[in-house]
Design a protein around this motif. Structure first.
Motif, PDB file in Angstrom:
ATOM      1  N   LEU A  27      48.459  20.593  41.989  1.00  0.00           N
ATOM      2  CA  LEU A  27      48.074  20.974  40.620  1.00  0.00           C
ATOM      3  C   LEU A  27      46.679  21.581  40.589  1.00  0.00           C
ATOM      4  N   GLY A  28      45.749  20.948  41.303  1.00  0.00           N
ATOM      5  CA  GLY A  28      44.382  21.460  41.344  1.00  0.00           C
ATOM      6  C   GLY A  28      44.303  22.844  41.966  1.00  0.00           C
ATOM      7  N   CYS A  29      45.041  23.043  43.051  1.00  0.00           N
ATOM      8  CA  CYS A  29      45.059  24.353  43.708  1.00  0.00           C
ATOM      9  C   CYS A  29      45.667  25.419  42.795  1.00  0.00           C
ATOM     10  N   ALA A  30      46.715  25.049  42.074  1.00  0.00           N
ATOM     11  CA  ALA A  30      47.339  25.997  41.142  1.00  0.00           C
ATOM     12  C   ALA A  30      46.373  26.373  40.030  1.00  0.00           C
ATOM     13  N   MET A  31      45.620  25.391  39.534  1.00  0.00           N
ATOM     14  CA  MET A  31      44.641  25.688  38.484  1.00  0.00           C
ATOM     15  C   MET A  31      43.545  26.610  39.012  1.00  0.00           C
ATOM     16  N   ARG A  32      43.112  26.375  40.242  1.00  0.00           N
ATOM     17  CA  ARG A  32      42.088  27.226  40.843  1.00  0.00           C
ATOM     18  C   ARG A  32      42.605  28.649  41.011  1.00  0.00           C
ATOM     19  N   ASP A  33      43.846  28.785  41.477  1.00  0.00           N
ATOM     20  CA  ASP A  33      44.443  30.112  41.640  1.00  0.00           C
ATOM     21  C   ASP A  33      44.559  30.838  40.301  1.00  0.00           C
ATOM     22  N   THR A  34      44.932  30.103  39.259  1.00  0.00           N
ATOM     23  CA  THR A  34      45.038  30.701  37.927  1.00  0.00           C
ATOM     24  C   THR A  34      43.678  31.152  37.427  1.00  0.00           C
ATOM     25  N   ALA A  35      42.657  30.304  37.614  1.00  0.00           N
ATOM     26  CA  ALA A  35      41.305  30.668  37.186  1.00  0.00           C
ATOM     27  C   ALA A  35      40.835  31.923  37.919  1.00  0.00           C
ATOM     28  N   ARG A  36      41.091  31.982  39.216  1.00  0.00           N
ATOM     29  CA  ARG A  36      40.694  33.164  39.994  1.00  0.00           C
ATOM     30  C   ARG A  36      41.403  34.409  39.484  1.00  0.00           C
ATOM     31  N   ALA A  37      42.707  34.303  39.231  1.00  0.00           N
ATOM     32  CA  ALA A  37      43.473  35.455  38.739  1.00  0.00           C
ATOM     33  C   ALA A  37      42.941  35.928  37.393  1.00  0.00           C
ATOM     34  N   LEU A  38      42.589  34.991  36.521  1.00  0.00           N
ATOM     35  CA  LEU A  38      42.036  35.365  35.212  1.00  0.00           C
ATOM     36  C   LEU A  38      40.699  36.085  35.352  1.00  0.00           C
ATOM     37  N   VAL A  39      39.845  35.585  36.241  1.00  0.00           N
ATOM     38  CA  VAL A  39      38.544  36.236  36.445  1.00  0.00           C
ATOM     39  C   VAL A  39      38.739  37.613  37.076  1.00  0.00           C
ATOM     40  N   GLU A  40      39.618  37.718  38.063  1.00  0.00           N
ATOM     41  CA  GLU A  40      39.886  39.024  38.677  1.00  0.00           C
ATOM     42  C   GLU A  40      40.397  40.013  37.628  1.00  0.00           C
ATOM     43  N   ALA A  41      41.302  39.564  36.765  1.00  0.00           N
ATOM     44  CA  ALA A  41      41.838  40.446  35.715  1.00  0.00           C
ATOM     45  C   ALA A  41      40.737  40.871  34.762  1.00  0.00           C
ATOM     46  N   SER A  42      39.862  39.954  34.427  1.00  0.00           N
ATOM     47  CA  SER A  42      38.745  40.269  33.536  1.00  0.00           C
ATOM     48  C   SER A  42      37.817  41.306  34.162  1.00  0.00           C
ATOM     49  N   LEU A  43      37.507  41.124  35.432  1.00  0.00           N
ATOM     50  CA  LEU A  43      36.629  42.069  36.128  1.00  0.00           C
ATOM     51  C   LEU A  43      37.286  43.441  36.251  1.00  0.00           C
ATOM     52  N   SER A  44      38.580  43.462  36.553  1.00  0.00           N
ATOM     53  CA  SER A  44      39.304  44.733  36.671  1.00  0.00           C
ATOM     54  C   SER A  44      39.428  45.434  35.321  1.00  0.00           C
ATOM     55  N   ALA A  45      39.601  44.647  34.262  1.00  0.00           N
ATOM     56  CA  ALA A  45      39.694  45.241  32.921  1.00  0.00           C
ATOM     57  C   ALA A  45      38.365  45.860  32.521  1.00  0.00           C
ATOM     58  N   ARG A  46      37.285  45.202  32.895  1.00  0.00           N
ATOM     59  CA  ARG A  46      35.958  45.721  32.573  1.00  0.00           C
ATOM     60  C   ARG A  46      35.660  46.993  33.357  1.00  0.00           C
ATOM     61  N   ASP A  47      36.142  47.048  34.618  1.00  0.00           N
ATOM     62  CA  ASP A  47      35.904  48.216  35.467  1.00  0.00           C
ATOM     63  C   ASP A  47      37.167  48.513  36.274  1.00  0.00           C
ATOM     64  N   PRO A  48      38.053  49.349  35.744  1.00  0.00           N
ATOM     65  CA  PRO A  48      39.307  49.644  36.434  1.00  0.00           C
ATOM     66  C   PRO A  48      39.116  50.257  37.825  1.00  0.00           C
ATOM     67  N   GLN A  49      37.966  50.823  38.100  1.00  0.00           N
ATOM     68  CA  GLN A  49      37.674  51.422  39.401  1.00  0.00           C
ATOM     69  C   GLN A  49      36.926  50.463  40.332  1.00  0.00           C
ATOM     70  N   ALA A  50      36.879  49.202  39.978  1.00  0.00           N
ATOM     71  CA  ALA A  50      36.117  48.215  40.755  1.00  0.00           C
ATOM     72  C   ALA A  50      36.628  48.142  42.193  1.00  0.00           C
ATOM     73  N   THR A  51      35.696  48.089  43.118  1.00  0.00           N
ATOM     74  CA  THR A  51      36.036  47.971  44.533  1.00  0.00           C
ATOM     75  C   THR A  51      36.303  46.501  44.872  1.00  0.00           C
TER      76      THR A  51
END
Length: 89
Positions: A27-51
Motif C-alpha cells: 500500500l505504501g509503495c502504491a501511494m508513493r508511485d501515485t504521488a510520483r505520477a501526480l508530480v510528474e504530470a504536474s511538471l509536464s503540464a507546466r512545461d510540455p517540453q520538459a526534459t
C-alpha cells in the motif's frame, strides 16, 4: 489539515494494522508511485517540453528539496543534471 474525526481515524488505523506487513508495504509503495505520477504530470503540464533532467530535478525539489540547505541542494541538482539515465517506466 485534519478533517477526519478521531473515532474514524482510529477505526481506519485499526483496519490498516489488521493487514500484514507485506500488505502495508505494498500500500505504501502504491501511494508513493501515485504521488510520483501526480508530480510528474504536474511538471509536464507546466512545461510540455520538459526534459528527463527537468522532471527529475522537479521531483527531487518537490519531495526532498526542503530537507537540504541551498549548497547541498545545488550539488544534488547538478548531479541529477549530469546523470543522463532513462526515466524508470
Amino acid at each position: 489539515m485534519n478533517d477526519t474525526s478521531m473515532d474514524m481515524d482510529q477505526r481506519y488505523r485499526a483496519m490498516l494494522m489488521q493487514r500484514t506487513g507485506e500488505e502495508r508495504l505494498i500500500l505504501g509503495c502504491a501511494m508513493r508511485d501515485t504521488a510520483r505520477a501526480l508530480v510528474e504530470a504536474s511538471l509536464s503540464a507546466r512545461d510540455p517540453q520538459a526534459t528527463v533532467e527537468t522532471i527529475r530535478k522537479g521531483l527531487f525539489l518537490r519531495f526532498y528539496g526542503h530537507e537540504f540547505d541551498h549548497e547541498t541542494r545545488a550539488k544534488i541538482l547538478a548531479a541529477i543534471e549530469s546523470a543522463v539515465l532513462p526515466m524508470p517506466g
